[in-house]
Design a protein around this motif. Sequence first.
Motif, PDB file in Angstrom:
ATOM      1  N   SER A 193      10.336  51.849  22.742  1.00  0.00           N
ATOM      2  CA  SER A 193      10.454  51.741  21.713  1.00  0.00           C
ATOM      3  C   SER A 193      11.967  50.928  22.109  1.00  0.00           C
ATOM      4  CB  SER A 193      11.586  53.632  20.850  1.00  0.00           C
ATOM      5  OG  SER A 193      10.109  53.476  20.284  1.00  0.00           O
ATOM      6  N   GLY A 194      12.528  50.555  23.693  1.00  0.00           N
ATOM      7  CA  GLY A 194      13.661  49.384  23.510  1.00  0.00           C
ATOM      8  C   GLY A 194      14.739  50.592  24.642  1.00  0.00           C
ATOM      9  N   ILE A 195      13.766  51.832  24.619  1.00  0.00           N
ATOM     10  CA  ILE A 195      14.754  52.868  25.301  1.00  0.00           C
ATOM     11  C   ILE A 195      14.248  53.395  26.470  1.00  0.00           C
ATOM     12  CG2 ILE A 195      15.724  55.105  25.900  1.00  0.00           C
ATOM     13  CD1 ILE A 195      15.749  54.834  22.392  1.00  0.00           C
ATOM     14  N   SER A 196      15.196  53.403  27.878  1.00  0.00           N
ATOM     15  CA  SER A 196      15.124  53.869  29.381  1.00  0.00           C
ATOM     16  C   SER A 196      14.861  54.252  29.392  1.00  0.00           C
ATOM     17  CB  SER A 196      15.786  52.671  30.080  1.00  0.00           C
ATOM     18  OG  SER A 196      15.326  53.278  31.435  1.00  0.00           O
ATOM     19  N   LYS A 197      14.032  55.261  30.102  1.00  0.00           N
ATOM     20  CA  LYS A 197      13.310  56.601  30.986  1.00  0.00           C
ATOM     21  C   LYS A 197      15.011  57.109  31.451  1.00  0.00           C
ATOM     22  CE  LYS A 197      10.367  59.716  29.972  1.00  0.00           C
ATOM     23  NZ  LYS A 197       9.102  60.008  30.175  1.00  0.00           N
ATOM     24  N   PHE A 198      15.314  56.577  32.448  1.00  0.00           N
ATOM     25  CA  PHE A 198      15.798  55.914  33.060  1.00  0.00           C
ATOM     26  C   PHE A 198      17.212  56.065  32.860  1.00  0.00           C
ATOM     27  CE2 PHE A 198      11.705  54.865  34.972  1.00  0.00           C
ATOM     28  CZ  PHE A 198      11.538  56.082  35.932  1.00  0.00           C
ATOM     29  N   LEU A 199      17.995  55.928  31.456  1.00  0.00           N
ATOM     30  CA  LEU A 199      19.249  55.345  30.812  1.00  0.00           C
ATOM     31  C   LEU A 199      19.696  56.508  30.588  1.00  0.00           C
ATOM     32  CD1 LEU A 199      21.823  53.950  31.677  1.00  0.00           C
ATOM     33  CD2 LEU A 199      20.955  52.296  29.491  1.00  0.00           C
ATOM     34  N   SER A 200      20.291  56.962  29.720  1.00  0.00           N
ATOM     35  CA  SER A 200      21.266  58.418  29.301  1.00  0.00           C
ATOM     36  C   SER A 200      22.311  57.918  28.707  1.00  0.00           C
ATOM     37  CB  SER A 200      21.056  59.865  29.741  1.00  0.00           C
ATOM     38  OG  SER A 200      21.847  59.849  30.892  1.00  0.00           O
ATOM     39  N   ASN A 201      23.030  58.208  27.762  1.00  0.00           N
ATOM     40  CA  ASN A 201      24.173  58.082  27.539  1.00  0.00           C
ATOM     41  C   ASN A 201      24.035  59.185  26.620  1.00  0.00           C
ATOM     42  OD1 ASN A 201      26.432  56.571  25.832  1.00  0.00           O
ATOM     43  ND2 ASN A 201      24.879  55.209  25.192  1.00  0.00           N
ATOM     44  N   SER A 202      25.679  59.267  27.229  1.00  0.00           N
ATOM     45  CA  SER A 202      26.630  60.814  26.111  1.00  0.00           C
ATOM     46  C   SER A 202      27.970  60.779  26.172  1.00  0.00           C
ATOM     47  CB  SER A 202      25.948  61.998  27.078  1.00  0.00           C
ATOM     48  OG  SER A 202      26.738  63.345  26.429  1.00  0.00           O
ATOM     49  N   SER A 203      28.400  60.907  25.242  1.00  0.00           N
ATOM     50  CA  SER A 203      29.755  61.299  24.635  1.00  0.00           C
ATOM     51  C   SER A 203      30.441  62.563  24.545  1.00  0.00           C
ATOM     52  CB  SER A 203      30.307  60.311  23.398  1.00  0.00           C
ATOM     53  OG  SER A 203      29.865  61.457  22.351  1.00  0.00           O
ATOM     54  N   THR A 204      29.592  63.838  24.466  1.00  0.00           N
ATOM     55  CA  THR A 204      29.315  65.317  24.686  1.00  0.00           C
ATOM     56  C   THR A 204      29.351  65.458  25.619  1.00  0.00           C
ATOM     57  OG1 THR A 204      27.728  65.602  23.570  1.00  0.00           O
ATOM     58  CG2 THR A 204      28.899  65.248  21.127  1.00  0.00           C
ATOM     59  N   ALA A 205      30.267  67.398  25.908  1.00  0.00           N
ATOM     60  CA  ALA A 205      29.779  67.505  26.961  1.00  0.00           C
ATOM     61  C   ALA A 205      28.327  67.758  27.171  1.00  0.00           C
ATOM     62  CB  ALA A 205      30.584  68.752  27.191  1.00  0.00           C
ATOM     63  N   ALA A 206      27.841  67.553  28.634  1.00  0.00           N
ATOM     64  CA  ALA A 206      26.681  67.647  28.746  1.00  0.00           C
ATOM     65  C   ALA A 206      25.630  67.857  29.697  1.00  0.00           C
ATOM     66  CB  ALA A 206      25.982  65.839  28.299  1.00  0.00           C
ATOM     67  N   THR A 207      24.694  68.267  30.400  1.00  0.00           N
ATOM     68  CA  THR A 207      24.243  68.662  31.359  1.00  0.00           C
ATOM     69  C   THR A 207      23.429  67.034  31.814  1.00  0.00           C
ATOM     70  OG1 THR A 207      24.159  70.713  31.035  1.00  0.00           O
ATOM     71  CG2 THR A 207      22.556  69.964  32.914  1.00  0.00           C
ATOM     72  N   LEU A 208      23.282  66.524  32.851  1.00  0.00           N
ATOM     73  CA  LEU A 208      22.965  64.655  33.048  1.00  0.00           C
ATOM     74  C   LEU A 208      21.427  65.782  34.422  1.00  0.00           C
ATOM     75  CD1 LEU A 208      25.949  63.264  33.281  1.00  0.00           C
ATOM     76  CD2 LEU A 208      24.934  63.121  31.347  1.00  0.00           C
ATOM     77  N   LYS A 209      20.773  65.077  34.370  1.00  0.00           N
ATOM     78  CA  LYS A 209      19.436  65.146  34.928  1.00  0.00           C
ATOM     79  C   LYS A 209      19.857  64.207  36.786  1.00  0.00           C
ATOM     80  CE  LYS A 209      15.867  65.873  32.228  1.00  0.00           C
ATOM     81  NZ  LYS A 209      14.132  65.436  31.608  1.00  0.00           N
ATOM     82  N   TRP A 210      19.333  64.363  37.570  1.00  0.00           N
ATOM     83  CA  TRP A 210      19.652  63.870  39.318  1.00  0.00           C
ATOM     84  C   TRP A 210      18.680  63.077  39.157  1.00  0.00           C
ATOM     85  CZ3 TRP A 210      23.958  65.711  42.713  1.00  0.00           C
ATOM     86  CH2 TRP A 210      24.004  64.663  43.002  1.00  0.00           C
ATOM     87  N   GLN A 211      19.031  62.031  38.092  1.00  0.00           N
ATOM     88  CA  GLN A 211      17.682  61.031  38.208  1.00  0.00           C
ATOM     89  C   GLN A 211      18.174  59.806  37.780  1.00  0.00           C
ATOM     90  OE1 GLN A 211      14.417  62.456  37.005  1.00  0.00           O
ATOM     91  NE2 GLN A 211      14.582  61.708  34.635  1.00  0.00           N
ATOM     92  N   GLY A 212      18.170  58.117  37.722  1.00  0.00           N
ATOM     93  CA  GLY A 212      18.354  57.459  36.915  1.00  0.00           C
ATOM     94  C   GLY A 212      19.986  56.870  37.431  1.00  0.00           C
TER      95      GLY A 212
END
Length: 127
Positions: free
Chosen positions: A13-32
């Motif tokens: 679907s055109g989305i990489s599992k190695f890229l995330s996008n966030s504008s709110t308080a978020a917990t991010l995985k230590w990868q990608g």
Amino acid sequence: MAAPWFRGVIRASGISKFLSNSSTAATLKWQGNHVIFSTAAGKAHTLRAPKNVGDEVSIVCRKATTTLTATLFLPTGYAFLRTSNSTGTTFRKATFNAGNQSLSLVATSTAKVAVLGNTNSVTFGTT
């Protein structure tokens, strides 16, 4: 020649599992790679602990200002490596106060994080 079998899974679907996008308080995985930005003062993002020493992660801030900062906190028990031998405060916070700032990080132990790259002067501080 056919594309590698995993390319379709990664880019479904055109989305990489190695890229995330966030504008709110978020917990991010230590990868990608993570793209963060701020739409209000002090948007806080927290990294999860790395699974292994040597794990790398990249954080890119696409939008922030000196009043609309985006902050990144290391997991509890982790700290950025110091650039000197001085003792003192533990630096766990990185502050992005402009767009087009980025950090590349690597876990060097079960408590320390090295900065591989700091583009456009991300600042470090205490929590």
